[in-house]
Design an enzyme around this catalytic site. Structure first.
Site, mmCIF file in Angstrom:
data_model
loop_
_atom_site.group_PDB
_atom_site.id
_atom_site.type_symbol
_atom_site.label_atom_id
_atom_site.label_comp_id
_atom_site.label_asym_id
_atom_site.label_seq_id
_atom_site.Cartn_x
_atom_site.Cartn_y
_atom_site.Cartn_z
ATOM 1 N N LYS A 50 -2.279 8.258 39.902
ATOM 2 C CA LYS A 50 -2.794 7.269 39.351
ATOM 3 C C LYS A 50 -2.518 6.989 38.159
ATOM 4 O O LYS A 50 -1.892 5.891 36.845
ATOM 5 C CB LYS A 50 -4.607 7.654 39.459
ATOM 6 C CG LYS A 50 -4.955 6.968 40.742
ATOM 7 C CD LYS A 50 -4.692 4.984 41.189
ATOM 8 C CE LYS A 50 -5.223 4.171 40.583
ATOM 9 N NZ LYS A 50 -5.123 2.692 40.432
ATOM 10 N N TYR A 52 -3.353 12.668 43.837
ATOM 11 C CA TYR A 52 -4.035 11.460 43.017
ATOM 12 C C TYR A 52 -3.723 11.426 41.800
ATOM 13 O O TYR A 52 -3.883 10.227 41.615
ATOM 14 C CB TYR A 52 -5.510 11.175 43.323
ATOM 15 C CG TYR A 52 -6.343 10.218 43.949
ATOM 16 C CD1 TYR A 52 -6.023 8.636 44.166
ATOM 17 C CD2 TYR A 52 -7.116 10.500 42.462
ATOM 18 C CE1 TYR A 52 -6.628 7.718 43.708
ATOM 19 C CE2 TYR A 52 -8.083 9.153 42.142
ATOM 20 C CZ TYR A 52 -7.662 7.714 43.081
ATOM 21 O OH TYR A 52 -8.576 6.793 42.301
#
Length: 310
Positions: free
Chosen positions: A138, A134
């Site tokens: 990002k 994740y």
């Protein structure tokens, strides 16, 4: 201010749309489903041609583009790549075709950083070294916006937010699940048994309405090419938050801690950010107390079951 909010129908997007409207902006939500009460274009950004998106931005007279879309909880690496990287690339390419400069506010994450030692607040000088899929996805999205800003394609700023809480938090999150199960128990008139990952961590939680206010500030002040941390500035026990939710709900509940945490913040025992740069550059500071955030969550007591890559 003519603003487009990508992911305007999602948890954060809805609050951002409302905050921009309150500031007098003409707002358009761009998402796969309409945003209640907001003019909306139903588009899957990843699958749309950049020229088509550019035409939409031009027609709206877009001066501000907020990317509040993306995959967060419970998605595999392919979904993270599509929603957190390819979507940003598509937005960059579209904005580059708009004949006037557009301010782009990218919602990043503190999980783009290397995690700090307990008690040490994260600053914008912390090295970007994410430990999760994740966080890596990002970070790549943030770098796309910052690289495009350096190239003169857009006026970009990245807000690296801590964990968000507030009304409408989806049930895929720990706090959202707690609210949903308390609500179900209240409807049934029975006690709740809520099974959660261990509640040993301390986290920096920012109210979603405070984050929306930071987005409005970033859309209107000269912070081009910067990353700015957005959080409450304090770490709070996750167990304390859960206990507050139970107390505010008035529902008799037993919390069962089991298994281990496997989410985006697994293995992070303590996390808080320094908000000094946000205060200096955005004129922003968090306004909502932990108690008011919890009260608002229970007052709305709804979840967005379709929360995902908007």
């Amino acid at each position: 201010m003519n603003a487009v909010v990508v992911g305007g129908s999602g948890f954060l997007g809805r609050h951002i749309c409302a905050a921009l409207q309150a500031r007098g902006a003409r707002v358009l939500s761009l998402a796969r489903r309409p945003a209640p009460g907001i003019p909306s274009a139903r588009i899957n950004v990843v699958d749309e041609a950049s020229a088509t998106l550019a035409d939409l931005f031009i027609e709206h007279g877009t001066t501000v583009l907020v990317n509040a879309a993306g995959a967060v909880w419970g998605y595999d690496e392919q979904a993270l790549e599509e929603s957190n990287v390819r979507l940003v690339e598509r937005l960059r390419d579209a904005v580059a075709k708009v004949p006037h400069q557009v301010r782009v506010v990218q919602l990043g994450s503190v999980f783009e950083y290397a995690m700090p030692a307990p008690g040490r607040h994260l600053t914008e000088d912390a090295p970007p070294n994410p430990s999760t899929a994740y966080g890596r996805s990002k970070l790549r999205g943030s770098e796309i916006v910052l690289d495009a800003t350096r190239a003169g394609l857009l006026d970009g700023v990245v807000l690296r937010a801590t964990s968000c809480a507030g009304p409408g938090l989806p049930s895929s999150s720990l706090l959202g699940r707690t609210v949903a199960e308390l609500r179900d128990a209240a409807i049934r008139g029975k006690a709740a048994v809520i099974r959660l990952a261990p509640l040993t961590a301390e986290r920096d939680f920012v109210d979603c309405r405070d984050l929306a206010a930071a987005v409005v500030a970033a859309a209107t002040v000269p912070v081009v090419g910067r990353t700015v941390n957005i959080g409450s500035g304090s770490a709070v026990s996750v167990r304390r938050l859960v206990d507050l939710l139970v107390s505010v709900s008035g529902v008799q509940a037993t919390i069962v801690e089991e298994d281990t945490s496997t989410g985006r913040s697994a293995g992070v025992d303590w996390l808080a950010v320094n908000t000094g740069l946000a205060e200096r550059m955005l004129g922003w500071c968090p306004r909502h107390s932990l108690a008011s955030t919890v009260r608002a969550m229970w007052s709305e007591a709804t979840t967005n079951a379709e929360e995902g890559p908007d």
